[in-house]
Write a protein that holds these residues in place. Structure first.
Motif, PDB file in Angstrom:
ATOM      1  N   VAL A  48      98.190  15.439 -52.134  1.00 48.13           N
ATOM      2  CA  VAL A  48      97.220  16.531 -52.956  1.00 48.13           C
ATOM      3  C   VAL A  48      98.149  17.794 -53.152  1.00 48.13           C
ATOM      4  N   GLU A  49      97.802  18.572 -54.012  1.00 46.22           N
ATOM      5  CA  GLU A  49      98.541  19.772 -54.613  1.00 46.22           C
ATOM      6  C   GLU A  49      97.426  20.807 -54.854  1.00 46.22           C
ATOM      7  N   ARG A  50      98.092  22.082 -54.659  1.00 48.03           N
ATOM      8  CA  ARG A  50      97.229  23.253 -55.060  1.00 48.03           C
ATOM      9  C   ARG A  50      98.366  24.348 -55.401  1.00 48.03           C
ATOM     10  N   ASP A  51      98.202  24.660 -56.619  1.00 47.33           N
ATOM     11  CA  ASP A  51      99.436  25.504 -57.240  1.00 47.33           C
ATOM     12  C   ASP A  51     100.653  25.112 -56.840  1.00 47.33           C
ATOM     13  N   ASN A  52     101.650  25.525 -55.824  1.00 42.63           N
ATOM     14  CA  ASN A  52     102.608  25.266 -55.530  1.00 42.63           C
ATOM     15  C   ASN A  52     102.925  24.565 -54.297  1.00 42.63           C
ATOM     16  N   VAL A  53     101.888  24.267 -53.842  1.00 45.26           N
ATOM     17  CA  VAL A  53     101.798  23.594 -52.366  1.00 45.26           C
ATOM     18  C   VAL A  53     101.307  22.075 -52.406  1.00 45.26           C
ATOM     19  N   VAL A  54     102.147  21.286 -51.815  1.00 41.89           N
ATOM     20  CA  VAL A  54     101.888  19.852 -52.011  1.00 41.89           C
ATOM     21  C   VAL A  54     101.921  19.347 -50.487  1.00 41.89           C
ATOM     22  N   ILE A  55     100.742  18.434 -50.207  1.00 38.82           N
ATOM     23  CA  ILE A  55     100.681  17.804 -48.680  1.00 38.82           C
ATOM     24  C   ILE A  55     100.455  16.312 -49.105  1.00 38.82           C
ATOM     25  N   HIS A  56     101.273  15.637 -48.328  1.00 39.54           N
ATOM     26  CA  HIS A  56     101.210  14.186 -48.381  1.00 39.54           C
ATOM     27  C   HIS A  56     100.604  13.715 -46.998  1.00 39.54           C
ATOM     28  N   PHE A  57     100.034  12.637 -47.238  1.00 41.19           N
ATOM     29  CA  PHE A  57      99.240  11.945 -45.986  1.00 41.19           C
ATOM     30  C   PHE A  57      99.836  10.534 -45.598  1.00 41.19           C
ATOM     31  N   GLN A  58      99.787  10.158 -44.288  1.00 43.39           N
ATOM     32  CA  GLN A  58     100.461   9.002 -44.115  1.00 43.39           C
ATOM     33  C   GLN A  58      99.710   8.302 -43.077  1.00 43.39           C
ATOM     34  N   ALA A  59      99.252   7.137 -43.234  1.00 44.98           N
ATOM     35  CA  ALA A  59      98.020   6.537 -42.110  1.00 44.98           C
ATOM     36  C   ALA A  59      98.993   6.286 -40.908  1.00 44.98           C
ATOM     37  N   ALA A  60      98.038   6.582 -39.811  1.00 39.50           N
ATOM     38  CA  ALA A  60      98.765   6.621 -38.414  1.00 39.50           C
ATOM     39  C   ALA A  60      99.260   5.124 -38.268  1.00 39.50           C
ATOM     40  N   HIS A  61      98.480   4.027 -38.634  1.00 37.58           N
ATOM     41  CA  HIS A  61      98.749   2.731 -38.411  1.00 37.58           C
ATOM     42  C   HIS A  61     100.259   2.339 -39.021  1.00 37.58           C
ATOM     43  N   ARG A  62     100.727   3.152 -40.072  1.00 36.51           N
ATOM     44  CA  ARG A  62     102.033   2.810 -40.733  1.00 36.51           C
ATOM     45  C   ARG A  62     103.256   3.570 -40.094  1.00 36.51           C
ATOM     46  N   THR A  63     103.267   4.175 -39.126  1.00 36.29           N
ATOM     47  CA  THR A  63     104.210   5.018 -38.229  1.00 36.29           C
ATOM     48  C   THR A  63     103.906   5.145 -36.963  1.00 36.29           C
ATOM     49  N   ARG A  64     105.076   5.610 -36.332  1.00 40.16           N
ATOM     50  CA  ARG A  64     104.909   5.880 -34.947  1.00 40.16           C
ATOM     51  C   ARG A  64     104.296   7.078 -34.255  1.00 40.16           C
ATOM     52  N   ARG A  65     104.383   8.100 -35.334  1.00 41.28           N
ATOM     53  CA  ARG A  65     103.943   9.353 -34.838  1.00 41.28           C
ATOM     54  C   ARG A  65     102.548   9.405 -34.887  1.00 41.28           C
ATOM     55  N   GLY A  66     101.647  10.204 -34.019  1.00 42.27           N
ATOM     56  CA  GLY A  66     100.494  10.230 -33.843  1.00 42.27           C
ATOM     57  C   GLY A  66      99.694  11.060 -34.871  1.00 42.27           C
ATOM     58  N   ALA A  67      98.682  10.721 -35.217  1.00 40.32           N
ATOM     59  CA  ALA A  67      97.499  11.499 -36.165  1.00 40.32           C
ATOM     60  C   ALA A  67      97.553  12.871 -35.721  1.00 40.32           C
ATOM     61  N   GLY A  68      97.439  13.789 -36.408  1.00 42.50           N
ATOM     62  CA  GLY A  68      96.805  15.129 -36.149  1.00 42.50           C
ATOM     63  C   GLY A  68      97.846  16.027 -35.357  1.00 42.50           C
ATOM     64  N   GLN A  69      98.895  15.825 -35.552  1.00 45.98           N
ATOM     65  CA  GLN A  69     100.130  16.713 -34.992  1.00 45.98           C
ATOM     66  C   GLN A  69     100.832  17.606 -35.609  1.00 45.98           C
ATOM     67  N   GLY A  70     100.497  17.684 -36.944  1.00 45.26           N
ATOM     68  CA  GLY A  70     101.001  18.552 -37.817  1.00 45.26           C
ATOM     69  C   GLY A  70     100.657  19.746 -37.921  1.00 45.26           C
ATOM     70  N   ALA A  71     101.516  20.886 -38.470  1.00 49.72           N
ATOM     71  CA  ALA A  71     101.093  22.123 -38.880  1.00 49.72           C
ATOM     72  C   ALA A  71     101.732  22.753 -39.992  1.00 49.72           C
ATOM     73  N   VAL A  72     101.350  23.560 -40.875  1.00 50.73           N
ATOM     74  CA  VAL A  72     101.945  24.174 -41.794  1.00 50.73           C
ATOM     75  C   VAL A  72     101.295  25.643 -42.133  1.00 50.73           C
ATOM     76  N   ASN A  73     102.250  26.472 -42.696  1.00 47.85           N
ATOM     77  CA  ASN A  73     101.872  27.858 -43.033  1.00 47.85           C
ATOM     78  C   ASN A  73     101.954  27.759 -44.460  1.00 47.85           C
ATOM     79  N   ILE A  74     100.689  28.414 -44.949  1.00 53.33           N
ATOM     80  CA  ILE A  74     100.488  28.180 -46.447  1.00 53.33           C
ATOM     81  C   ILE A  74     100.519  29.847 -46.923  1.00 53.33           C
ATOM     82  N   PHE A  75     101.450  30.245 -47.520  1.00 56.24           N
ATOM     83  CA  PHE A  75     101.278  31.804 -48.123  1.00 56.24           C
ATOM     84  C   PHE A  75     100.662  31.810 -49.471  1.00 56.24           C
TER      85      PHE A  75
END
Length: 131
Positions: A48-75
């Motif tokens: 998804v995108e809004r103005d100059n901010v882009v966020i991608h999503f990856q399904a948890a079953h396609r990676t070893r990283r756990g869902a919901g562990q991310g963070a971002v600061n948006i100005f």
């Protein structure tokens, strides 16, 4: 002749989520982003995108990283109006807008998977104190 120095052009935050299509819908409907793309059959990646901010999503079953562990600061600009708009669309605000000692006015919310988003701008109180 020397080559020009490499230049960073853009970046995309990547959040691991349980269901990419549900995340895309939440960011579109609640946070006001536009759907940039979805990928896979069934869908396991999207953005998804809004103005100059882009966020991608990856399904948890396609990676070893756990869902919901991310963070971002948006100005942003107009942090209070943005918070009110997102709340009116159903966002649950974790920390309401406020002037922080680090010079920002910001607010926090978690997406349905628990990824933390902080939206902020320079605090007018901090700018006033500096002047």
């Amino acid at each position: 002749m020397t080559s020009p120095a490499p230049k960073f052009c853009a970046a995309a935050t990547l959040f691991v989520v349980q269901d990419v299509l549900k995340s895309v819908a939440y960011y579109r409907d609640v946070l006001g982003f536009e759907v940039a793309f979805t990928y896979g059959e069934p869908v396991f990646y999207g953005g998804v995108e809004r103005d100059n901010v882009v966020i991608h999503f990856q399904a948890a079953h396609r990676t070893r990283r756990g869902a919901g562990q991310g963070a971002v600061n948006i100005f942003v600009t107009e942090v209070d109006a943005l918070c009110a708009d997102m709340q009116s669309r159903g966002a649950v605000i974790i920390e309401p807008p406020g002037d922080r000692p680090y010079g920002m006015r910001d607010f926090d919310l978690d997406d349905p998977d628990g990824n933390r988003l902080t939206f902020g701008m320079e605090s007018t109180a901090a700018a006033h104190d500096a002047g």
